[in-house]
Design a protein around this motif. Structure first.
Motif, PDB file in Angstrom:
ATOM      1  N   GLU A 243       0.766  -1.177   0.035  1.00  0.00           N
ATOM      2  CA  GLU A 243      -0.064   0.014   0.120  1.00  0.00           C
ATOM      3  C   GLU A 243       0.948   1.137  -0.034  1.00  0.00           C
ATOM      4  OE1 GLU A 243      -3.887   1.879   2.278  1.00  0.00           O
ATOM      5  OE2 GLU A 243      -3.212  -0.274   2.492  1.00  0.00           O
ATOM      6  N   PHE A 309      -4.444  -5.818  -6.645  1.00  0.00           N
ATOM      7  CA  PHE A 309      -5.709  -5.490  -5.636  1.00  0.00           C
ATOM      8  C   PHE A 309      -5.203  -4.344  -4.696  1.00  0.00           C
ATOM      9  CE2 PHE A 309      -6.656  -6.065  -1.204  1.00  0.00           C
ATOM     10  CZ  PHE A 309      -8.206  -5.713  -1.172  1.00  0.00           C
ATOM     11  N   VAL A 310      -4.092  -4.162  -4.301  1.00  0.00           N
ATOM     12  CA  VAL A 310      -3.776  -3.266  -3.347  1.00  0.00           C
ATOM     13  C   VAL A 310      -3.500  -1.808  -4.109  1.00  0.00           C
ATOM     14  CG1 VAL A 310      -1.917  -2.258  -1.807  1.00  0.00           C
ATOM     15  CG2 VAL A 310      -2.189  -4.669  -1.823  1.00  0.00           C
ATOM     16  N   LYS A 313      -7.069  -0.892  -4.676  1.00  0.00           N
ATOM     17  CA  LYS A 313      -7.856  -0.323  -3.318  1.00  0.00           C
ATOM     18  C   LYS A 313      -7.416   1.078  -3.047  1.00  0.00           C
ATOM     19  CE  LYS A 313      -6.990  -0.405   1.573  1.00  0.00           C
ATOM     20  NZ  LYS A 313      -6.243  -1.015   2.808  1.00  0.00           N
ATOM     21  N   ASP A 333      -9.682  -1.791   5.655  1.00  0.00           N
ATOM     22  CA  ASP A 333      -9.826  -3.069   5.226  1.00  0.00           C
ATOM     23  C   ASP A 333     -11.131  -3.905   5.481  1.00  0.00           C
ATOM     24  OD1 ASP A 333      -7.190  -2.909   4.005  1.00  0.00           O
ATOM     25  OD2 ASP A 333      -6.316  -3.722   5.756  1.00  0.00           O
ATOM     26  N   ILE A 338     -14.384  -2.550   0.355  1.00  0.00           N
ATOM     27  CA  ILE A 338     -13.017  -3.171   0.254  1.00  0.00           C
ATOM     28  C   ILE A 338     -13.294  -4.902   0.118  1.00  0.00           C
ATOM     29  CG2 ILE A 338     -10.798  -3.845   1.327  1.00  0.00           C
ATOM     30  CD1 ILE A 338     -11.257  -1.012   0.024  1.00  0.00           C
ATOM     31  N   LEU A 341     -14.462  -5.160  -3.428  1.00  0.00           N
ATOM     32  CA  LEU A 341     -13.095  -5.095  -4.452  1.00  0.00           C
ATOM     33  C   LEU A 341     -12.353  -6.227  -4.355  1.00  0.00           C
ATOM     34  CD1 LEU A 341     -11.705  -3.015  -6.059  1.00  0.00           C
ATOM     35  CD2 LEU A 341     -10.236  -2.581  -4.155  1.00  0.00           C
ATOM     36  N   GLU A 342     -12.249  -7.047  -3.066  1.00  0.00           N
ATOM     37  CA  GLU A 342     -11.311  -8.178  -3.183  1.00  0.00           C
ATOM     38  C   GLU A 342     -11.795  -9.229  -3.681  1.00  0.00           C
ATOM     39  OE1 GLU A 342      -9.815 -10.931   0.471  1.00  0.00           O
ATOM     40  OE2 GLU A 342     -10.063  -9.242   1.007  1.00  0.00           O
TER      41      GLU A 342
END
Length: 377
Positions: A243, A309-310, A313, A333, A338, A341-342
């Motif tokens: 991140e 993914f990060v 995010k 998280d 989120i 999204l994951e």
């Protein structure tokens, strides 16, 4: 195959019969991501059928989720477009070819828009694009021996890195600058395996940047996820480090949105100017993304999907900020958005892995945080 017209120029010619009958006439395609381009070129199939039958086909992935953020309905869409050039499966297609096209090259676009608008002219829409692709070098793996990790072999050297230059030149033409290389290949091993790819990638990076002006220099970030999670004396969280990297890259590339900066409140405008929107791609109607992050590991599957993914995010936080849903781009998280999204990125990763490797992801996103042992994915 997903029948989605992508990166097309819409014809606005008033004399065009196709446009007059209410059908969109696409006159230009990004051929790299069109898998039936041989049928769309003039002189063949395209001249023998009605326009309604002409559909560019994209091979990849698409998913859409309607998420509720503080009671507001938001559509989250993820579209992955696989390059039709130098296409093939794992072990059969590695590295790059003579024209600078790389194996397992995928463009992933994350689109977020406010579903409460029914008038498309008032629609607020945002998008963020990132890439994955094999290490741009001439390399392969010897599969003649039955071993879990076939040895990585550099097929031949490119002393002037001219073929790799063709690859990065193509990326700059398509996405602008800067191009960020996020290299997740291991850099510390008992036996030199993956490290060979890092060495050749660093040599390429150093050589090409000698001839590029500051504005166009390629950016490089190497991150050994396995080594970082096992550092002695400290328990490091891979996701937190990713991140941090994502925030640094996002600051330079920015993202697309169709809302002019002066229409935002002061607090939102301050956040946006921190991600390059005061100097990159800003127009009266919004802001363009300038540059892209190109992520790779060995197979560009497990580790790459976690990193993407990060990156997604971090982008999502700013996309929701622009849409006026939240006041701070940092997302927790444990929020439902989120989690959605994951799930989408998990499905995205599984699909990319099935297409290239024949099986789903080995390492899930949540298992990538601490003490995940990565092989060649």
């Amino acid at each position: 195959m997903v029948p989605i017209p992508v990166d097309c120029t819409v014809c606005n010619d008033s004399s065009c019969d196709t446009c007059l009958i209410g059908t969109r006439c696409y006159t230009k395609y990004n051929e790299k991501f069109v898998w039936n381009m041989h049928m769309l070129r003039g002189g063949g199939f395209v001249d023998k059928v009605a326009r309604e039958w002409i559909v560019p086909l994209v091979y990849g992935f698409i998913s859409q989720s309607n998420i509720s953020v503080f009671g507001k309905s938001i559509y989250l869409t993820l579209i992955a477009r696989r390059s039709s050039r130098y296409a093939g499966t794992r072990f059969l297609k590695r590295g790059m070819n003579e024209t600078g096209e790389v194996a397992n090259e995928v463009e992933t676009e994350q689109v977020v828009h406010d579903a409460s608008y029914t008038n498309h002219r008032l629609l607020k829409i945002t998008a963020y694009v990132q890439l994955r692709g094999s290490v741009p070098a001439f390399w392969h793996q010897d599969t003649s021996t039955m071993v879990p990790k076939p040895p990585i072999m550099i097929s031949r050297s490119d002393p002037y890195y001219s073929t790799a230059a063709m690859h990065f030149n193509s990326l700059m033409e398509q996405y602008g600058c800067p191009i960020y290389i996020l290299n997740l290949v291991k850099n510390k091993e008992k036996k030199n395996h993956e490290r060979k790819l890092t060495d050749v990638l660093l040599e390429t990076f150093d050589c090409l940047n000698q001839f590029l002006p500051c504005k166009y220099k390629i950016k490089y970030c190497g991150f050994d996820m396995s080594k970082y999670s096992k550092s002695k004396g400290r328990r490091h969280n891979v996701m937190e480090k990713l991140e941090e990297i994502a925030n640094n890259t996002f600051t330079s590339t920015g993202f697309f949105h169709n809302v002019a900066l002066e229409r935002f409140p002061d607090n939102v405008r301050q956040h946006l100017t921190k991600v390059g929107h005061d100097q990159y791609g800003t127009t009266a109607r919004g802001t363009f993304q300038t540059g892209a992050v190109r992520t790779n590991c060995v197979d560009c599957l497990d580790r790459t999907n976690t990193a993407q993914f990060v990156l997604g995010k971090v982008a999502l936080g700013h996309q929701l900020l622009v849409l006026g849903v939240i006041g701070n781009p940092v997302l927790d998280d444990n929020t439902p958005c989120i989690h959605s999204l994951e799930e989408i990125y998990e499905d995205h990763g599984d699909t990319m892995a099935l297409q290239y490797g024949g099986s789903q992801l080995v390492h899930r996103i949540r298992s990538s945080g601490i003490n995940a042992e990565y092989g060649g994915s």
